[in-house]
Design a protein around this motif. Structure first.
Motif, PDB file in Angstrom:
ATOM      1  N   THR A   1       6.370   4.516  -0.223  1.00 19.34           N
ATOM      2  CA  THR A   1       6.077   4.165  -1.618  1.00 19.34           C
ATOM      3  C   THR A   1       4.883   4.945  -2.163  1.00 19.34           C
ATOM      4  O   THR A   1       3.944   5.282  -1.424  1.00 19.34           O
ATOM      5  CB  THR A   1       5.814   2.664  -1.765  1.00 19.34           C
ATOM      6  N   GLN A   2       4.945   5.183  -3.478  1.00 19.77           N
ATOM      7  CA  GLN A   2       3.869   5.877  -4.200  1.00 19.77           C
ATOM      8  C   GLN A   2       3.443   4.997  -5.371  1.00 19.77           C
ATOM      9  O   GLN A   2       4.195   4.120  -5.803  1.00 19.77           O
ATOM     10  CB  GLN A   2       4.384   7.225  -4.711  1.00 19.77           C
ATOM     11  N   THR A   3       2.260   5.275  -5.922  1.00 16.06           N
ATOM     12  CA  THR A   3       1.781   4.446  -7.047  1.00 16.06           C
ATOM     13  C   THR A   3       2.758   4.519  -8.230  1.00 16.06           C
ATOM     14  O   THR A   3       2.875   3.567  -8.986  1.00 16.06           O
ATOM     15  CB  THR A   3       0.387   4.870  -7.491  1.00 16.06           C
ATOM     16  N   GLY A   4       3.455   5.624  -8.364  1.00 20.40           N
ATOM     17  CA  GLY A   4       4.438   5.768  -9.450  1.00 20.40           C
ATOM     18  C   GLY A   4       5.653   4.878  -9.290  1.00 20.40           C
ATOM     19  O   GLY A   4       6.456   4.761 -10.222  1.00 20.40           O
ATOM     20  N   ASP A   5       5.784   4.248  -8.125  1.00 18.44           N
ATOM     21  CA  ASP A   5       6.899   3.306  -7.929  1.00 18.44           C
ATOM     22  C   ASP A   5       6.571   1.935  -8.497  1.00 18.44           C
ATOM     23  O   ASP A   5       7.439   1.068  -8.565  1.00 18.44           O
ATOM     24  CB  ASP A   5       7.223   3.159  -6.435  1.00 18.44           C
ATOM     25  N   SER A   6       5.324   1.716  -8.893  1.00 20.39           N
ATOM     26  CA  SER A   6       4.931   0.432  -9.476  1.00 20.39           C
ATOM     27  C   SER A   6       5.733   0.185 -10.743  1.00 20.39           C
ATOM     28  O   SER A   6       5.705   0.990 -11.678  1.00 20.39           O
ATOM     29  CB  SER A   6       3.434   0.415  -9.804  1.00 20.39           C
ATOM     30  N   ALA A   7       6.443  -0.919 -10.776  1.00 17.77           N
ATOM     31  CA  ALA A   7       7.343  -1.217 -11.895  1.00 17.77           C
ATOM     32  C   ALA A   7       7.999  -2.564 -11.630  1.00 17.77           C
ATOM     33  O   ALA A   7       7.827  -3.163 -10.567  1.00 17.77           O
ATOM     34  CB  ALA A   7       8.422  -0.146 -12.036  1.00 17.77           C
TER      35      ALA A   7
ATOM     36  N   HIS B   1       0.833  -1.192   0.000  1.00 16.27           N
ATOM     37  CA  HIS B   1       0.000   0.000   0.000  1.00 16.27           C
ATOM     38  C   HIS B   1       0.870   1.245   0.000  1.00 16.27           C
ATOM     39  O   HIS B   1       2.008   1.230   0.499  1.00 16.27           O
ATOM     40  CB  HIS B   1      -0.931   0.007   1.218  1.00 16.27           C
ATOM     41  N   GLU B   2       0.329   2.288  -0.550  1.00 19.40           N
ATOM     42  CA  GLU B   2       1.055   3.574  -0.552  1.00 19.40           C
ATOM     43  C   GLU B   2       1.516   3.913   0.847  1.00 19.40           C
ATOM     44  O   GLU B   2       0.771   3.757   1.819  1.00 19.40           O
ATOM     45  CB  GLU B   2       0.130   4.691  -1.052  1.00 19.40           C
ATOM     46  N   GLY B   3       2.749   4.389   0.936  1.00 16.04           N
ATOM     47  CA  GLY B   3       3.300   4.764   2.235  1.00 16.04           C
ATOM     48  C   GLY B   3       4.145   3.678   2.867  1.00 16.04           C
ATOM     49  O   GLY B   3       4.939   3.960   3.772  1.00 16.04           O
ATOM     50  N   ASP B   4       3.988   2.432   2.397  1.00 19.06           N
ATOM     51  CA  ASP B   4       4.804   1.346   2.939  1.00 19.06           C
ATOM     52  C   ASP B   4       6.257   1.508   2.507  1.00 19.06           C
ATOM     53  O   ASP B   4       6.561   2.203   1.545  1.00 19.06           O
ATOM     54  CB  ASP B   4       4.296  -0.014   2.445  1.00 19.06           C
ATOM     55  N   THR B   5       7.134   0.825   3.225  1.00 20.10           N
ATOM     56  CA  THR B   5       8.542   0.723   2.854  1.00 20.10           C
ATOM     57  C   THR B   5       8.810  -0.683   2.330  1.00 20.10           C
ATOM     58  O   THR B   5       8.320  -1.660   2.912  1.00 20.10           O
ATOM     59  CB  THR B   5       9.449   1.011   4.063  1.00 20.10           C
ATOM     60  N   VAL B   6       9.541  -0.791   1.241  1.00 17.23           N
ATOM     61  CA  VAL B   6       9.842  -2.107   0.664  1.00 17.23           C
ATOM     62  C   VAL B   6      11.347  -2.289   0.539  1.00 17.23           C
ATOM     63  O   VAL B   6      12.094  -1.318   0.381  1.00 17.23           O
ATOM     64  CB  VAL B   6       9.181  -2.314  -0.711  1.00 17.23           C
TER      65      VAL B   6
ATOM     66  N   VAL C   1       2.135  -0.913  -6.194  1.00 18.31           N
ATOM     67  CA  VAL C   1       1.777  -0.069  -5.062  1.00 18.31           C
ATOM     68  C   VAL C   1       0.312   0.325  -5.212  1.00 18.31           C
ATOM     69  O   VAL C   1      -0.071   0.964  -6.194  1.00 18.31           O
ATOM     70  CB  VAL C   1       2.669   1.180  -4.992  1.00 18.31           C
ATOM     71  N   ILE C   2      -0.493  -0.073  -4.234  1.00 20.34           N
ATOM     72  CA  ILE C   2      -1.938   0.176  -4.269  1.00 20.34           C
ATOM     73  C   ILE C   2      -2.248   1.477  -3.521  1.00 20.34           C
ATOM     74  O   ILE C   2      -1.717   1.699  -2.444  1.00 20.34           O
ATOM     75  CB  ILE C   2      -2.686  -0.986  -3.600  1.00 20.34           C
TER      76      ILE C   2
END
Lengths: 117, 109
Positions: free
Chosen positions: B79-85, B14-19, B107-108
């Protein structure tokens, strides 16, 4: 700056047809590469070249040919297209750096999505 | 045989999480490890790591290499949705690159 330019962006081929994927770079890079990327997979090296007139096979060269007559151009030829060659193809270039003793990062073209039916 | 293994294969957060994305390798005598981000087109370069233990940072992204334990990690905070990749790891040795299979990050909102 154009960087690495690939054409075409998309292509549909019939089994047995042939085509050439074009790749050109304007950065005067010595090294050029062709990769293919299948869904959910990483990049597999098809052929590479360390300079004009020199080419070498990579991991998956069967069914492909390349040439490097100039520093700028590195075309990839498919002679008899097969469904197994359906993939996204990326051309990339890099150059050796004295600082690290290895390559710079690879600079990629935008890819060619090829479908063989 | 030279091998680059990335884990996990895919990740949904989810947005805001750290991965934390992992890249382990069995490649000898390489000069640098690279991270790329791929969003349905060409991979774009993120980091090049050549020395063990030195963190590289760019905004919310950071990466470090451990040459003793043979791995690298890529951290993305907030994390932001733009990090989806898909995030690709590659090792550079001589005139070649050895790529892993990538980690697909979603990223949801």
């Amino acid at each position: 700056n154009a960087g690495v330019t690939q054409t075409p962006k998309f292509r549909i081929l019939k089994i047995g047809q042939s085509m050439t994927l074009q790749c050109t770079q304007d950065m005067n890079h010595n090294y050029m590469y062709w990769y293919r990327q299948d869904p959910g997979m990483g990049l597999k090296l098809i052929y590479y070249s360390v300079g004009a007139g020199i080419t070498d096979k990579g991991e998956v060269p069967n069914g492909y040919n390349v040439s490097r007559s100039t520093t700028e151009d590195f075309p990839l030829r498919l002679e008899l297209a097969a469904p197994s060659q359906t993939s996204v193809y990326f051309c990339a270039s890099s150059y050796p750096t004295r600082q690290t003793g290895s390559n710079t990062e690879a600079f990629f073209g935008q890819g060619t999505r090829l479908t063989v039916v | 045989e030279d091998k680059v293994v990335q884990s996990p294969l895919s990740l949904v957060v989810h947005e805001g999480d750290t991965v934390t994305l992992n890249c382990s390798y069995e490649v000898t005598n390489f000069r640098s490890l690279l991270w790329y981000k791929q969003e349905k087109k060409a991979p774009t370069f993120l980091f090049m790591l050549t020395s063990s233990g030195i963190e590289k940072k760019s905004g919310r992204l950071s990466s470090i290499l451990d040459k003793k334990e043979l791995f690298s990690i890529l951290n993305i905070t907030a994390t932001q949705t733009g990090d989806s990749a898909v995030y690709l790891c590659a090792l550079s040795r001589g005139n070649q690159f050895y790529f892993g299979t990538g980690t697909s990050l979603t990223v949801i909102p």
